[in-house]
Design a protein around this motif. Structure first.
Motif, PDB file in Angstrom:
ATOM      1  N   TRP A  72       0.834  -1.198   0.000  1.00 51.34           N
ATOM      2  CA  TRP A  72       0.000   0.000   0.000  1.00 51.34           C
ATOM      3  C   TRP A  72       0.870   1.249   0.000  1.00 51.34           C
ATOM      4  CZ3 TRP A  72      -4.528  -0.536   4.036  1.00 51.34           C
ATOM      5  CH2 TRP A  72      -5.404  -1.551   3.608  1.00 51.34           C
ATOM      6  N   LYS A  76      -3.247   5.602   1.092  1.00 54.38           N
ATOM      7  CA  LYS A  76      -4.197   4.566   1.510  1.00 54.38           C
ATOM      8  C   LYS A  76      -3.980   4.200   2.977  1.00 54.38           C
ATOM      9  CE  LYS A  76      -6.195   0.249  -0.129  1.00 54.38           C
ATOM     10  NZ  LYS A  76      -6.283  -0.628  -1.293  1.00 54.38           N
ATOM     11  N   GLN A  79      -5.348   7.030   5.130  1.00 55.74           N
ATOM     12  CA  GLN A  79      -6.815   7.010   5.118  1.00 55.74           C
ATOM     13  C   GLN A  79      -7.356   5.918   6.057  1.00 55.74           C
ATOM     14  OE1 GLN A  79      -8.534   5.851   1.368  1.00 55.74           O
ATOM     15  NE2 GLN A  79     -10.511   6.744   1.867  1.00 55.74           N
ATOM     16  N   HIS A  80      -6.772   4.738   5.998  1.00 58.45           N
ATOM     17  CA  HIS A  80      -7.242   3.640   6.847  1.00 58.45           C
ATOM     18  C   HIS A  80      -6.950   3.902   8.320  1.00 58.45           C
ATOM     19  CE1 HIS A  80      -8.784   0.416   4.165  1.00 58.45           C
ATOM     20  NE2 HIS A  80      -8.208   1.183   3.267  1.00 58.45           N
ATOM     21  N   SER A 136      -4.921   3.238  -7.025  1.00 61.83           N
ATOM     22  CA  SER A 136      -5.783   2.411  -6.177  1.00 61.83           C
ATOM     23  C   SER A 136      -5.005   1.826  -5.002  1.00 61.83           C
ATOM     24  CB  SER A 136      -6.433   1.293  -6.985  1.00 61.83           C
ATOM     25  OG  SER A 136      -5.496   0.270  -7.273  1.00 61.83           O
ATOM     26  N   GLY A 138      -2.807   3.565  -3.442  1.00 63.77           N
ATOM     27  CA  GLY A 138      -2.587   4.663  -2.513  1.00 63.77           C
ATOM     28  C   GLY A 138      -1.310   5.450  -2.730  1.00 63.77           C
TER      29      GLY A 138
END
Length: 151
Positions: A72, A76, A79-80, A136, A138
């Protein structure tokens, strides 16, 4: 401390010992066990004091793991972590877990592997698919285009 709170503390300690957790994950689990309000906060405070619960440790483990194992990108991961209630200092520490040289190298490797799977004669279509794939995962657009420009 009542017996039910002691029991919840014991179960929560086992829950945290299994893998790193956030305070929110523990709160949700305590809610499932019908431990609410001040009792839940008392359990969480005790877990922090006993070092079962440490959000900085969780954030660095999460960021390092998702980067190394799943490939990743920073966006990403960030964000998580924010979805899990991690912010500020802990988020910064997690991002430091990713070395810049490794980061670029991982993106280069991901794009090379992905290129092997693409079957198209048009180089623009291939580049578009690679960019979409990296986004996608990240990765930052400027870094993606820099890496693709080197090839």
């Amino acid at each position: 401390m009542t017996d039910s709170v002691k029991d919840a503390l014991r179960k929560a300690a086992m829950f945290c010992a299994y893998q790193e957790r956030t305070q929110q994950e523990v709160r949700d689990r305590l809610k499932d066990w019908s431990v609410l309000g001040d009792d839940a906060e008392e359990v969480i405070a005790e877990l922090i004091q006993q070092n079962y619960l440490n959000e900085e440790r969780f954030a660095t483990a999460f960021a390092g793991g998702k980067f190394r194992v799943k490939g990743w990108g920073r966006r990403k991961i960030k964000q998580h972590l924010q979805q899990r209630g991690i912010s500020g200092y802990n988020l910064e520490q997690a991002m430091k877990e990713i070395a810049p040289d490794d980061y670029r190298g991982t993106l280069t490797d991901l794009l090379a592997k992905k290129r092997q799977t693409l079957r198209d004669s048009n180089p623009l279509v291939i580049k578009q698919k690679l960019v979409r794939y990296a986004l996608s995962k990240g990765y930052e657009p400027d870094l993606i285009f820099a890496v693709l420009g080197e090839e």
